[in-house]
Design a protein around this motif. Structure first.
Motif, mmCIF file in Angstrom:
data_model
loop_
_atom_site.group_PDB
_atom_site.id
_atom_site.type_symbol
_atom_site.label_atom_id
_atom_site.label_comp_id
_atom_site.label_asym_id
_atom_site.label_seq_id
_atom_site.Cartn_x
_atom_site.Cartn_y
_atom_site.Cartn_z
ATOM 1 N N MET A 1 0.837 -1.199 0.000
ATOM 2 C CA MET A 1 0.000 0.000 0.000
ATOM 3 C C MET A 1 0.879 1.259 0.000
ATOM 4 S SD MET A 1 -3.381 -0.842 0.485
ATOM 5 C CE MET A 1 -4.295 0.099 1.696
ATOM 6 N N THR A 2 0.489 2.209 -0.841
ATOM 7 C CA THR A 2 1.220 3.468 -0.876
ATOM 8 C C THR A 2 0.851 4.277 0.367
ATOM 9 O OG1 THR A 2 0.694 3.348 -3.216
ATOM 10 C CG2 THR A 2 1.805 5.329 -2.455
ATOM 11 N N ASP A 3 1.796 5.113 0.817
ATOM 12 C CA ASP A 3 1.509 5.952 1.969
ATOM 13 C C ASP A 3 0.710 7.163 1.501
ATOM 14 O OD1 ASP A 3 1.517 6.774 4.501
ATOM 15 O OD2 ASP A 3 3.509 7.689 4.446
ATOM 16 N N THR B 1 -8.036 8.395 1.886
ATOM 17 C CA THR B 1 -8.801 7.779 0.800
ATOM 18 C C THR B 1 -10.253 7.599 1.224
ATOM 19 O OG1 THR B 1 -8.586 5.476 1.446
ATOM 20 C CG2 THR B 1 -6.764 6.386 0.175
ATOM 21 N N VAL C 1 -2.334 5.349 -9.903
ATOM 22 C CA VAL C 1 -2.345 4.951 -8.489
ATOM 23 C C VAL C 1 -2.020 6.167 -7.611
ATOM 24 C CG1 VAL C 1 0.098 4.236 -8.403
ATOM 25 C CG2 VAL C 1 -1.545 3.126 -6.918
ATOM 26 N N GLY C 2 -2.730 6.281 -6.506
ATOM 27 C CA GLY C 2 -2.398 7.304 -5.511
ATOM 28 C C GLY C 2 -2.952 8.688 -5.769
ATOM 29 N N PRO D 1 -5.424 3.172 -3.751
ATOM 30 C CA PRO D 1 -4.172 3.067 -2.990
ATOM 31 C C PRO D 1 -3.144 2.131 -3.613
ATOM 32 C CG PRO D 1 -5.902 1.841 -1.900
ATOM 33 C CD PRO D 1 -6.533 2.491 -3.096
ATOM 34 N N GLU D 2 -3.581 1.267 -4.533
ATOM 35 C CA GLU D 2 -2.611 0.348 -5.134
ATOM 36 C C GLU D 2 -3.024 0.015 -6.561
ATOM 37 O OE1 GLU D 2 -2.649 -3.387 -2.991
ATOM 38 O OE2 GLU D 2 -4.684 -2.964 -2.330
ATOM 39 N N ALA D 3 -2.031 -0.421 -7.340
ATOM 40 C CA ALA D 3 -2.314 -0.768 -8.733
ATOM 41 C C ALA D 3 -3.090 -2.076 -8.791
ATOM 42 C CB ALA D 3 -1.005 -0.898 -9.502
ATOM 43 N N PRO E 1 0.458 2.429 -12.404
ATOM 44 C CA PRO E 1 1.468 3.365 -11.902
ATOM 45 C C PRO E 1 1.454 4.626 -12.775
ATOM 46 C CG PRO E 1 2.381 1.160 -12.107
ATOM 47 C CD PRO E 1 1.021 1.118 -12.738
#
Ligand SMILES: [Cu+2]
Length: 226
Positions: free
Chosen positions: A1-3, A7, A121-122, A162-164, A190
């Motif tokens: 998970m990206t910081d 979300t 993503v993100g 939060p993620e691909a 991405p």
């Protein structure tokens, strides 16, 4: 998970868990009280009915005030979540979504269009939703968003993936015989891959026969099976 800062997933899940937790505690409490009463007031212990106790004001106030406060806290928490879901971050990527019997199309500001919702993503994404014919509803369970697509007006949702990955996107409003096949995906890429996809532009997307039928909603009236 990206910081990530924030979300829609956390917002909805927190409210859901709060309401679910309180409901679970109430279920346990009510069931336990019921079992205790069944045993304690069993007819073998009390063959003769007892007179009802006179009313107790403090008790009535307690069982009125406590549930009222619980329900108000649920409302307050949900309202805060609703505001967060309505308040789109200013840097959000804008995508137009159009529902029709029985497919979705997604249009980007540079003219790119797709029958899948591609997002980076993100990054916050604002999806502006319309319908070409009847009521539909854009529903992405993975990001906890759902909003009606209404002919003649534009509604919106926003989310941040939060993620691909590939996530289901459904129509959640019954819209005719092929409602159940009004399914596509959100493709979370991405950032670099998304930029490359977006740059391919309108012309690079080959449109084949069946995709053309779907895109223009022909299958709403016509069939190809004779
Ligand atoms: Cu639909």
């Amino acid at each position: 998970m990206t910081d990530l800062p924030f979300t829609t997933i956390e917002t909805v899940d927190a409210v859901f868990l709060y309401i679910f937790g309180i409901s679970g505690l109430l279920l346990l409490g009510i069931t336990a009280t019921m079992v205790v009463f069944v045993i304690r007031y069993h007819h073998r212990r009390h063959p003769q009915p007892q007179p009802s106790p006179s009313s107790k004001l403090w008790l009535e106030l307690v069982w009125t005030l406590i549930p009222t406060l619980i329900v108000l806290s649920m409302f307050w928490y949900s309202w805060e979540g609703y505001l967060k879901l309505s308040d789109v971050p200013p840097d959000a990527l804008k995508v137009q979504a159009e529902g029709r019997k029985w497919s979705w199309s997604f249009n980007y500001e540079n003219g790119r269009s797709s029958d899948r919702l591609y997002v980076p993503v993100g990054r916050a994404v604002r999806v502006e939703i319309t319908s070409k014919d009847v009521l539909h509803s854009l529903y992405i369970p993975a990001f906890r968003v759902k909003k009606d697509a209404v002919p003649g007006i534009t509604t919106y949702v926003w989310f941040r993936a939060p993620e691909a990955g590939s996530f289901d996107l459904f129509c959640a409003e019954y819209c005719g015989v092929s409602h159940s096949s009004m399914i596509t995906t959100v493709e979370v890429l991405p950032q670099e891959q998304f930029d490359a996809w977006l740059k391919q532009g309108k012309k690079a997307a080959p449109v084949e026969g069946p995709a053309l039928l779907t895109r223009h909603g022909c299958s709403g009236c016509h069939s190809v099976d004779g």
